[in-house]
Write a protein that holds these residues in place. Structure first.
Motif, PDB file in Angstrom:
ATOM      1  N   PRO A  41       0.812  -1.219   0.000  1.00 22.86           N
ATOM      2  CA  PRO A  41       0.000   0.000   0.000  1.00 22.86           C
ATOM      3  C   PRO A  41       0.849   1.274   0.000  1.00 22.86           C
ATOM      4  O   PRO A  41       2.056   1.242   0.237  1.00 22.86           O
ATOM      5  CB  PRO A  41      -0.787  -0.121   1.305  1.00 22.86           C
ATOM      6  CG  PRO A  41       0.113  -0.898   2.202  1.00 22.86           C
ATOM      7  CD  PRO A  41       0.908  -1.829   1.322  1.00 22.86           C
ATOM      8  N   ASP A  42       0.168   2.388  -0.264  1.00 18.15           N
ATOM      9  CA  ASP A  42       0.804   3.704  -0.226  1.00 18.15           C
ATOM     10  C   ASP A  42       0.724   4.259   1.197  1.00 18.15           C
ATOM     11  O   ASP A  42       1.692   4.220   1.948  1.00 18.15           O
ATOM     12  CB  ASP A  42       0.119   4.622  -1.234  1.00 18.15           C
ATOM     13  CG  ASP A  42       0.822   5.958  -1.410  1.00 18.15           C
ATOM     14  OD1 ASP A  42       1.422   6.443  -0.428  1.00 18.15           O
ATOM     15  OD2 ASP A  42       0.781   6.535  -2.512  1.00 18.15           O
ATOM     16  N   GLY A  43      -0.424   4.786   1.569  1.00 11.45           N
ATOM     17  CA  GLY A  43      -0.626   5.270   2.938  1.00 11.45           C
ATOM     18  C   GLY A  43      -0.368   6.741   3.161  1.00 11.45           C
ATOM     19  O   GLY A  43      -0.441   7.223   4.297  1.00 11.45           O
ATOM     20  N   THR A  59       4.814  16.785   7.927  1.00 13.04           N
ATOM     21  CA  THR A  59       4.637  15.394   8.347  1.00 13.04           C
ATOM     22  C   THR A  59       3.935  14.605   7.252  1.00 13.04           C
ATOM     23  O   THR A  59       2.949  15.054   6.668  1.00 13.04           O
ATOM     24  CB  THR A  59       3.813  15.316   9.638  1.00 13.04           C
ATOM     25  OG1 THR A  59       4.566  15.898  10.703  1.00 13.04           O
ATOM     26  CG2 THR A  59       3.476  13.878   9.988  1.00 13.04           C
ATOM     27  N   GLN A  60       4.437  13.413   6.976  1.00 14.99           N
ATOM     28  CA  GLN A  60       3.838  12.526   5.990  1.00 14.99           C
ATOM     29  C   GLN A  60       3.833  11.111   6.568  1.00 14.99           C
ATOM     30  O   GLN A  60       4.449  10.849   7.614  1.00 14.99           O
ATOM     31  CB  GLN A  60       4.596  12.591   4.667  1.00 14.99           C
ATOM     32  CG  GLN A  60       3.911  11.979   3.468  1.00 14.99           C
ATOM     33  CD  GLN A  60       2.463  12.378   3.309  1.00 14.99           C
ATOM     34  OE1 GLN A  60       1.579  11.662   3.767  1.00 14.99           O
ATOM     35  NE2 GLN A  60       2.225  13.533   2.695  1.00 14.99           N
ATOM     36  N   THR A  61       3.121  10.194   5.931  1.00 13.79           N
ATOM     37  CA  THR A  61       3.026   8.832   6.431  1.00 13.79           C
ATOM     38  C   THR A  61       3.214   7.816   5.312  1.00 13.79           C
ATOM     39  O   THR A  61       3.076   8.126   4.132  1.00 13.79           O
ATOM     40  CB  THR A  61       1.656   8.578   7.099  1.00 13.79           C
ATOM     41  OG1 THR A  61       0.617   8.852   6.145  1.00 13.79           O
ATOM     42  CG2 THR A  61       1.473   9.434   8.328  1.00 13.79           C
ATOM     43  N   LYS A  62       3.521   6.584   5.725  1.00 10.66           N
ATOM     44  CA  LYS A  62       3.595   5.461   4.781  1.00 10.66           C
ATOM     45  C   LYS A  62       3.123   4.204   5.501  1.00 10.66           C
ATOM     46  O   LYS A  62       3.234   4.081   6.725  1.00 10.66           O
ATOM     47  CB  LYS A  62       5.022   5.261   4.269  1.00 10.66           C
ATOM     48  CG  LYS A  62       6.021   4.880   5.348  1.00 10.66           C
ATOM     49  CD  LYS A  62       7.412   4.669   4.776  1.00 10.66           C
ATOM     50  CE  LYS A  62       8.408   4.281   5.876  1.00 10.66           C
ATOM     51  NZ  LYS A  62       9.778   4.057   5.341  1.00 10.66           N
ATOM     52  N   PRO A 214      -3.138   0.279  -2.846  1.00  9.36           N
ATOM     53  CA  PRO A 214      -2.097  -0.759  -2.854  1.00  9.36           C
ATOM     54  C   PRO A 214      -1.940  -1.447  -4.206  1.00  9.36           C
ATOM     55  O   PRO A 214      -2.890  -1.580  -4.982  1.00  9.36           O
ATOM     56  CB  PRO A 214      -2.618  -1.758  -1.811  1.00  9.36           C
ATOM     57  CG  PRO A 214      -4.106  -1.610  -1.880  1.00  9.36           C
ATOM     58  CD  PRO A 214      -4.349  -0.152  -2.128  1.00  9.36           C
ATOM     59  N   TRP A 215      -0.729  -1.917  -4.474  1.00 13.37           N
ATOM     60  CA  TRP A 215      -0.474  -2.937  -5.479  1.00 13.37           C
ATOM     61  C   TRP A 215      -0.618  -4.283  -4.787  1.00 13.37           C
ATOM     62  O   TRP A 215      -0.083  -4.482  -3.688  1.00 13.37           O
ATOM     63  CB  TRP A 215       0.926  -2.806  -6.056  1.00 13.37           C
ATOM     64  CG  TRP A 215       1.075  -1.717  -7.073  1.00 13.37           C
ATOM     65  CD1 TRP A 215       1.564  -0.460  -6.863  1.00 13.37           C
ATOM     66  CD2 TRP A 215       0.739  -1.798  -8.465  1.00 13.37           C
ATOM     67  NE1 TRP A 215       1.554   0.262  -8.038  1.00 13.37           N
ATOM     68  CE2 TRP A 215       1.051  -0.538  -9.035  1.00 13.37           C
ATOM     69  CE3 TRP A 215       0.211  -2.810  -9.277  1.00 13.37           C
ATOM     70  CZ2 TRP A 215       0.846  -0.276 -10.398  1.00 13.37           C
ATOM     71  CZ3 TRP A 215       0.005  -2.542 -10.623  1.00 13.37           C
ATOM     72  CH2 TRP A 215       0.325  -1.287 -11.171  1.00 13.37           C
ATOM     73  N   VAL A 216      -1.329  -5.207  -5.430  1.00 14.23           N
ATOM     74  CA  VAL A 216      -1.521  -6.555  -4.890  1.00 14.23           C
ATOM     75  C   VAL A 216      -1.084  -7.541  -5.976  1.00 14.23           C
ATOM     76  O   VAL A 216      -1.755  -7.690  -6.999  1.00 14.23           O
ATOM     77  CB  VAL A 216      -2.987  -6.793  -4.481  1.00 14.23           C
ATOM     78  CG1 VAL A 216      -3.187  -8.218  -3.980  1.00 14.23           C
ATOM     79  CG2 VAL A 216      -3.406  -5.788  -3.411  1.00 14.23           C
TER      80      VAL A 216
END
Length: 225
Positions: A41-43, A59-62, A214-216
């Protein structure tokens, strides 16, 4: 990771045994698959809607990646058109980047990506068949918790909103014998956004929008009958 791969191998072995015991067919109406799957996933945060804890600027997230076993079930309406659904549960943590690099924000978010795709299979006969597909998805978030850093900032619980999204799909099926056993490789790209909320007691202290997307990517054995 080892337990996940063992589970995927056990499921694949079960399909192999089924292929020997049941009268499979390369042009059957039903196909089941046991796959080993990477969920990536990105997030990232797309917007901050409420901030009462003072997130640092920038601020960023993953979200972290995960490997899980998955099962797929497919019904062929025609030799070239099918409907497919998948079953899996994947678990992810969300951490900060930038000023909060490595900070634990969300812990053990379990996701059920309920997905139904319509697929078109190219080619005729029972040989190598690439396909493309698309369809709706519904991400169900279960038992997520505030991460260690979020707890240190006063958040006692955390909630992600269940969300409807869309998935694109491509892959191929390759028969391994004439009794329905085959190899399957599949890639999906999901397009899903969600809202994350952190609470201190009953008071909401932080609300952010996130791009999950997300890539799955999956590979495993298929059995058609």
């Amino acid at each position: 990771m080892k337990n996940i791969m063992k589970a995927a191998l056990a499921a694949s072995a079960a399909l192999t045994i089924s292929g020997a015991a049941m009268a499979g067919s390369t042009d059957g109406k039903v196909q089941v698959k046991a796959m080993a799957t990477l969920v990536a996933p990105d997030g990232k945060i797309t917007s901050v809607e409420l901030d009462n804890i003072g997130l640092p600027a920038g601020t960023q997230t993953k979200a972290d990646d995960n490997f899980v076993p998955t099962i797929a079930a497919e019904y062929f309406i025609t030799p070239n058109v099918s409907l497919e659904t998948i079953c899996c549960v994947t678990q992810h943590d969300v951490t900060g980047t930038g000023p909060l690099d490595g900070a634990g924000l969300v812990s053990n978010a379990n996701i059920i990506p309920a997905t139904l795709t319509a697929k078109y299979h190219f080619g005729n006969g029972s040989g190598f068949k690439p396909y493309v597909g698309a369809g709706p998805t519904y991400f169900i978030f279960i038992d997520e918790k505030a991460g260690s850093t979020a707890q240190a900032l006063g958040a006692t619980r955390q909630k992600m909103n269940d969300k409807v999204g869309f998935a694109l799909q491509a892959g191929f099926d390759l028969p391994l014998n004439d009794r329905g056993l085959g190899l399957s490789v599949d890639a999906k790209r999901y397009f899903v956004n969600t809202t994350a909320r952190w609470y201190a007691g009953d008071t909401e202290v932080l609300r952010t929008r996130h791009r999950i997307d997300p890539w799955v990517v999956s590979a495993g054995l298929a059995y058609r009958f």
